[in-house]
Design an enzyme around this catalytic site. Structure first.
Site, PDB file in Angstrom:
ATOM      1  N   ASP A  32       0.823  -1.217   0.000  1.00 49.24           N
ATOM      2  CA  ASP A  32       0.000   0.000   0.000  1.00 49.24           C
ATOM      3  C   ASP A  32       0.862   1.274   0.000  1.00 49.24           C
ATOM      4  O   ASP A  32       0.692   2.149   0.875  1.00 49.24           O
ATOM      5  CB  ASP A  32      -0.910   0.037   1.248  1.00 49.24           C
ATOM      6  CG  ASP A  32      -1.683  -1.260   1.465  1.00 49.24           C
ATOM      7  OD1 ASP A  32      -2.102  -1.876   0.467  1.00 49.24           O
ATOM      8  OD2 ASP A  32      -1.872  -1.644   2.647  1.00 49.24           O
ATOM      9  N   GLU A 239     -11.571   0.043  -2.838  1.00 51.35           N
ATOM     10  CA  GLU A 239     -10.707   0.615  -1.792  1.00 51.35           C
ATOM     11  C   GLU A 239      -9.544   1.342  -2.471  1.00 51.35           C
ATOM     12  O   GLU A 239      -9.499   1.447  -3.696  1.00 51.35           O
ATOM     13  CB  GLU A 239     -10.173  -0.491  -0.862  1.00 51.35           C
ATOM     14  CG  GLU A 239      -9.316  -1.540  -1.564  1.00 51.35           C
ATOM     15  CD  GLU A 239      -8.969  -2.733  -0.687  1.00 51.35           C
ATOM     16  OE1 GLU A 239      -9.449  -2.858   0.454  1.00 51.35           O
ATOM     17  OE2 GLU A 239      -8.173  -3.574  -1.168  1.00 51.35           O
TER      18      GLU A 239
HETATM   19  O1  FUB Z   1      -3.099  -3.549   3.670  1.00 49.84           O
HETATM   20  C1  FUB Z   1      -4.370  -3.828   4.151  1.00 49.84           C
HETATM   21  C2  FUB Z   1      -5.409  -3.527   3.138  1.00 49.84           C
HETATM   22  O2  FUB Z   1      -5.175  -4.299   1.966  1.00 49.84           O
HETATM   23  C3  FUB Z   1      -5.410  -2.113   2.619  1.00 49.84           C
HETATM   24  O3  FUB Z   1      -5.931  -1.192   3.516  1.00 49.84           O
HETATM   25  C4  FUB Z   1      -6.166  -2.301   1.377  1.00 49.84           C
HETATM   26  O4  FUB Z   1      -6.138  -1.226   0.499  1.00 49.84           O
HETATM   27  C5  FUB Z   1      -5.513  -3.542   0.817  1.00 49.84           C
HETATM   28  O5  FUB Z   1      -4.335  -3.256   0.122  1.00 49.84           O
END
Ligand code: FUB
Length: 338
Positions: A32, A239
């Site tokens: 991320d 997301e």
């Molecule tokens: O790293 C945890 C979660 O996985 C992140 O918050 C999301 O965007 C995904 O990458």
């Protein structure tokens, strides 16, 4: 659902060929990547993946991270420095578990680290921590940001000096539990023929520690001006919000989650609406796809992750590659494997 989740993970693994980029670091797992240039140097604010033994589930319980490490480099392709623990979950008074994807901002001599973590009731909230150094250590505020919820904060500084936080994530990111404006642990996703759940935006207050307004929906429209539907899962938001500005246009990019793409949509102001344009990054090895887009010395770069080092979806490694805008402003789609 779990079977679907596992099947799609395997399908994504099966597609992989030779990677176009190397992991930026290999001594820890990172994911991320939110990249910024502060005072001419590149800083990457990633999640710090660890093996904590929590089994894989659809809520992302296996992403059980406990601290943040910040990475820096003087130039793209240069030596990468890991600055050690910048913030530990132990030092966030209200935190329960799962430090997920963070972002950072700089204003008037202070660096701000924004992060999602579940509180002690297992509800994701956004926190903020401050430091005089871009690499920390950061000191967390005593409470989460009022009015914040869900995951994946991304802070965009507009050219007029205003800062906006984009955030949200469905499934394990809990956005579907906030449909009514307050937390409903039974909150469900929209039906396929209903408008998809929208990511959120809130302007930040002058002190950068709170929202200056109630969070609003960020509308993503198709080319006919219709809001994307929940069933359109290769286009709709899941997301990983990110905004960059290129030649006066605002580019909102995001992950489609279960279809594993990074898509983008463009608009004329930070609030949108944004019109869907296409794919920034095709699926990478591993289930999640999460990125940032940043300009460094006149060139644009995509920071992203895959699971090249571990082969495991929850143990990821951050990477970078050049991103190109065409003369009409569209983005050339990147495939991370040859
Ligand atoms: O790293 C945890 C979660 O996985 C992140 O918050 C999301 O965007 C995904 O990458």
């Amino acid at each position: 659902l779990t079977a679907l989740f596992l099947a799609t993970s395997l399908a994504v693994f099966a597609q992989s060929k030779k990677p176009i980029s190397k992991p930026l670091v290999s001594h820890i797992y990172t994911a991320d990547p939110s990249a910024h240039v502060f005072n001419g140097k590149i800083y990457i604010y990633p999640s710090h993946d660890i093996e904590s033994g929590v089994p894989q589930d659809d809520e992302g319980g296996h992403f059980d991270m406990k601290d943040y490490h910040i990475l820096s480099m003087d130039k793209i392709g240069g030596k990468v420095t890991d600055h050690g623990v910048a913030l530990d979950i132990k030092n966030i008074p209200w935190a329960g578990r799962q430090l997920w994807a963070p972002d950072a901002a700089f204003k008037n001599g202070t660096y701000y680290l924004y992060f999602p973590v579940k509180d002690k009731k297992d509800v994701f909230r956004m926190g903020v921590a401050t430091s005089k150094s871009p690499v920390g250590p950061f000191k967390a505020e005593k409470e989460p940001i009022k009015g914040s919820f869900s995951i994946d904060p991304s802070v965009f500084k507009d050219t007029d000096g205003n800062f906006y936080m984009y955030f949200g994530g469905i499934w394990g990111g809990q956005l579907q539990r906030w449909k009514t404006g307050s937390y409903d642990p039974k909150g469900k996703l929209q039906n396929d023929n209903q408008p998809a759940l929208a990511p959120k935006i809130a302007k930040l207050s002058k002190d950068m520690l709170s929202f200056a307004e109630e969070a609003k929906d960020v509308k993503i429209l198709d080319k006919n001006g219709k809001v994307l539907l929940a069933g359109d899962n290769s286009k709709r938001f899941f997301e990983a919000s990110w905004v960059h500005k290129y030649k006066g246009k605002y580019y909102f990019s995001y992950s489609t989650g279960d279809t594993h793409l990074i898509n983008y949509a463009t608009g004329n102001n930070p609030y949108g609406p944004f019109t869907y344009q296409g794919v920034v990054l095709n699926p990478v090895e591993g289930w999640t796809n999460h990125h940032s887009i940043v300009e460094v010395e006149g060139k644009w770069y995509l920071f992203y992750h895959d699971v090249q080092l571990s082969g495991k979806t929850h143990l990821r490694n951050v990477k970078v590659t050049e991103l190109k805008h065409n003369s009409d402003g569209s983005i050339q789609t990147i495939t991370a494997y040859k």
